[in-house]
Design a protein around this motif. Structure first.
Motif, PDB file in Angstrom:
ATOM      1  N   GLU A  46       0.750  -1.234  -0.149  1.00  0.00           N
ATOM      2  CA  GLU A  46      -0.031  -0.065   0.111  1.00  0.00           C
ATOM      3  C   GLU A  46       0.821   1.271  -0.061  1.00  0.00           C
ATOM      4  OE1 GLU A  46      -2.456  -0.499   3.452  1.00  0.00           O
ATOM      5  OE2 GLU A  46      -3.702  -2.106   2.732  1.00  0.00           O
ATOM      6  N   ILE A  47       1.865   1.155   0.765  1.00  0.00           N
ATOM      7  CA  ILE A  47       2.790   2.092   0.849  1.00  0.00           C
ATOM      8  C   ILE A  47       4.078   1.877   0.272  1.00  0.00           C
ATOM      9  CG2 ILE A  47       4.432   3.973   2.352  1.00  0.00           C
ATOM     10  CD1 ILE A  47       2.086   3.150   4.591  1.00  0.00           C
ATOM     11  N   PRO A  48       4.571   2.557  -0.914  1.00  0.00           N
ATOM     12  CA  PRO A  48       5.753   2.378  -1.969  1.00  0.00           C
ATOM     13  C   PRO A  48       7.000   2.389  -0.991  1.00  0.00           C
ATOM     14  CG  PRO A  48       4.505   4.050  -2.989  1.00  0.00           C
ATOM     15  CD  PRO A  48       3.746   3.840  -1.462  1.00  0.00           C
ATOM     16  N   LYS A  49       7.742   1.403  -0.970  1.00  0.00           N
ATOM     17  CA  LYS A  49       8.913   1.154  -0.381  1.00  0.00           C
ATOM     18  C   LYS A  49      10.012   0.884  -1.130  1.00  0.00           C
ATOM     19  CE  LYS A  49       7.198  -0.018   4.203  1.00  0.00           C
ATOM     20  NZ  LYS A  49       7.167  -0.437   5.473  1.00  0.00           N
ATOM     21  N   GLY A  50      11.116   1.280  -0.994  1.00  0.00           N
ATOM     22  CA  GLY A  50      12.331   1.123  -1.887  1.00  0.00           C
ATOM     23  C   GLY A  50      13.420   1.482  -1.182  1.00  0.00           C
ATOM     24  N   VAL A  51      14.727   1.067  -1.682  1.00  0.00           N
ATOM     25  CA  VAL A  51      16.091   1.282  -1.273  1.00  0.00           C
ATOM     26  C   VAL A  51      17.225   1.222  -2.262  1.00  0.00           C
ATOM     27  CG1 VAL A  51      15.690   0.756   1.315  1.00  0.00           C
ATOM     28  CG2 VAL A  51      16.682  -1.013  -0.347  1.00  0.00           C
ATOM     29  N   ILE A  52      18.065   1.892  -2.016  1.00  0.00           N
ATOM     30  CA  ILE A  52      19.326   1.776  -3.008  1.00  0.00           C
ATOM     31  C   ILE A  52      20.542   0.810  -2.383  1.00  0.00           C
ATOM     32  CG2 ILE A  52      20.811   3.196  -4.324  1.00  0.00           C
ATOM     33  CD1 ILE A  52      18.110   3.826  -5.211  1.00  0.00           C
ATOM     34  N   THR A  53      21.174   0.103  -3.280  1.00  0.00           N
ATOM     35  CA  THR A  53      22.350  -0.832  -2.831  1.00  0.00           C
ATOM     36  C   THR A  53      23.460   0.302  -2.212  1.00  0.00           C
ATOM     37  OG1 THR A  53      23.127  -1.219  -4.876  1.00  0.00           O
ATOM     38  CG2 THR A  53      21.506  -2.833  -3.902  1.00  0.00           C
ATOM     39  N   ASP A  54      24.326  -0.281  -1.169  1.00  0.00           N
ATOM     40  CA  ASP A  54      25.542   0.573  -0.788  1.00  0.00           C
ATOM     41  C   ASP A  54      26.598  -0.003  -1.497  1.00  0.00           C
ATOM     42  OD1 ASP A  54      26.181  -1.976  -0.049  1.00  0.00           O
ATOM     43  OD2 ASP A  54      26.228  -1.781   2.149  1.00  0.00           O
ATOM     44  N   PHE A  55      27.785   0.672  -1.255  1.00  0.00           N
ATOM     45  CA  PHE A  55      29.123   0.331  -2.254  1.00  0.00           C
ATOM     46  C   PHE A  55      29.343  -1.199  -2.421  1.00  0.00           C
ATOM     47  CE2 PHE A  55      33.677   0.210  -2.625  1.00  0.00           C
ATOM     48  CZ  PHE A  55      33.717   0.869  -3.793  1.00  0.00           C
ATOM     49  N   ASP A  56      28.722  -1.858  -1.569  1.00  0.00           N
ATOM     50  CA  ASP A  56      29.215  -3.273  -1.604  1.00  0.00           C
ATOM     51  C   ASP A  56      27.916  -4.084  -2.159  1.00  0.00           C
ATOM     52  OD1 ASP A  56      31.959  -3.211  -0.627  1.00  0.00           O
ATOM     53  OD2 ASP A  56      31.258  -3.224   1.205  1.00  0.00           O
ATOM     54  N   GLY A  57      26.835  -3.396  -2.868  1.00  0.00           N
ATOM     55  CA  GLY A  57      25.859  -4.170  -3.273  1.00  0.00           C
ATOM     56  C   GLY A  57      24.847  -4.632  -2.263  1.00  0.00           C
ATOM     57  N   TYR A  58      24.884  -4.314  -0.993  1.00  0.00           N
ATOM     58  CA  TYR A  58      24.101  -4.666   0.076  1.00  0.00           C
ATOM     59  C   TYR A  58      22.794  -3.861   0.128  1.00  0.00           C
ATOM     60  CZ  TYR A  58      27.294  -8.061   1.578  1.00  0.00           C
ATOM     61  OH  TYR A  58      28.365  -9.202   1.395  1.00  0.00           O
ATOM     62  N   PHE A  59      21.507  -4.315   0.485  1.00  0.00           N
ATOM     63  CA  PHE A  59      20.458  -3.505   0.493  1.00  0.00           C
ATOM     64  C   PHE A  59      19.708  -4.069   2.029  1.00  0.00           C
ATOM     65  CE2 PHE A  59      18.770  -6.887  -1.941  1.00  0.00           C
ATOM     66  CZ  PHE A  59      17.555  -7.241  -1.533  1.00  0.00           C
ATOM     67  N   THR A  60      18.828  -3.273   2.500  1.00  0.00           N
ATOM     68  CA  THR A  60      17.877  -3.779   3.857  1.00  0.00           C
ATOM     69  C   THR A  60      16.843  -3.086   3.401  1.00  0.00           C
ATOM     70  OG1 THR A  60      19.964  -4.066   4.915  1.00  0.00           O
ATOM     71  CG2 THR A  60      17.746  -4.201   6.088  1.00  0.00           C
ATOM     72  N   LEU A  61      15.517  -3.789   3.370  1.00  0.00           N
ATOM     73  CA  LEU A  61      14.135  -3.331   3.368  1.00  0.00           C
ATOM     74  C   LEU A  61      13.530  -3.618   4.495  1.00  0.00           C
ATOM     75  CD1 LEU A  61      12.667  -4.173  -0.283  1.00  0.00           C
ATOM     76  CD2 LEU A  61      12.637  -2.082   0.850  1.00  0.00           C
ATOM     77  N   THR A  62      13.221  -2.619   5.372  1.00  0.00           N
ATOM     78  CA  THR A  62      12.752  -2.762   6.727  1.00  0.00           C
ATOM     79  C   THR A  62      11.139  -2.311   6.841  1.00  0.00           C
ATOM     80  OG1 THR A  62      13.288  -0.507   7.380  1.00  0.00           O
ATOM     81  CG2 THR A  62      14.641  -2.127   7.988  1.00  0.00           C
ATOM     82  N   ASP A  63      10.504  -2.931   7.791  1.00  0.00           N
ATOM     83  CA  ASP A  63       9.214  -2.725   8.025  1.00  0.00           C
ATOM     84  C   ASP A  63       8.265  -3.067   6.854  1.00  0.00           C
ATOM     85  OD1 ASP A  63       9.763  -1.379  10.422  1.00  0.00           O
ATOM     86  OD2 ASP A  63       9.631   0.652   9.306  1.00  0.00           O
ATOM     87  N   VAL A  64       8.741  -4.492   6.463  1.00  0.00           N
ATOM     88  CA  VAL A  64       7.845  -5.183   5.503  1.00  0.00           C
ATOM     89  C   VAL A  64       6.829  -6.053   5.992  1.00  0.00           C
ATOM     90  CG1 VAL A  64       8.158  -6.580   3.427  1.00  0.00           C
ATOM     91  CG2 VAL A  64      10.174  -5.374   3.877  1.00  0.00           C
TER      92      VAL A  64
END
Length: 153
Positions: A46-64
């Motif tokens: 319902e609420i759009p969520k997204g993130v961008i990967t860091d320098f090493d290609g890692y990401f963390t999507l919270t409150d899913v």
């Protein structure tokens, strides 16, 4: 009375804790190098969520929200990938690795133009001789013998 307050607090805590975490790494499929700046988007929320990967290609999507979720991974110059059926639960982080393939495209036309003046020097501090010459001029002068060093001397 204390029991009612305790139960009310527990119900509130359980209702707010209904979320999980999706984390992972985005890699190039061929070289297996991390992709910095890739975008990871949660789909069907319902609420759009997204993130961008860091320098090493890692990401963390919270409150899913818990349940089966899908994410879309995109990066400039790579094909977009959608990962469906990710089971998100509370208390356990979901860890995934996504490998993106390069997209192959063709350009219509590339036009190169030059606006430099060969007679006038590009360096405004040169006082004596700063004339530019190209490969055509080198071939025209007899003393140069197609050698730039001879022509410059």
């Amino acid at each position: 009375m204390k029991l009612i307050k305790f139960l009310a607090m527990m119900i509130c805590a359980v209702s707010f804790a209904q979320s999980g975490v999706i984390k992972g790494r985005i890699l190039d499929k061929q070289s297996e190098l991390p992709l910095m700046g890739a975008s990871v988007e949660l789909l069907g929320s319902e609420i759009p969520k997204g993130v961008i990967t860091d320098f090493d290609g890692y990401f963390t999507l919270t409150d899913v929200p818990i349940g089966r979720k899908a994410i879309r991974v995109s990066y400039l110059g790579y094909e977009t990938s959608t990962i469906p059926d990710i089971e998100v639960s509370t208390g356990k982080d979901v860890d995934i690795t996504v490998a993106l393939t390069e997209s192959i495209g063709s350009l219509d036309e590339i036009v190169l133009t030059s606006s430099t003046n060969k007679i006038r020097s590009l360096n405004k501090f040169s006082a004596v001789s700063a004339r530019q010459f190209g490969i055509k001029e080198v071939g025209r002068y007899a003393g140069g013998r197609s050698d730039v060093a001879r022509l410059a001397s």
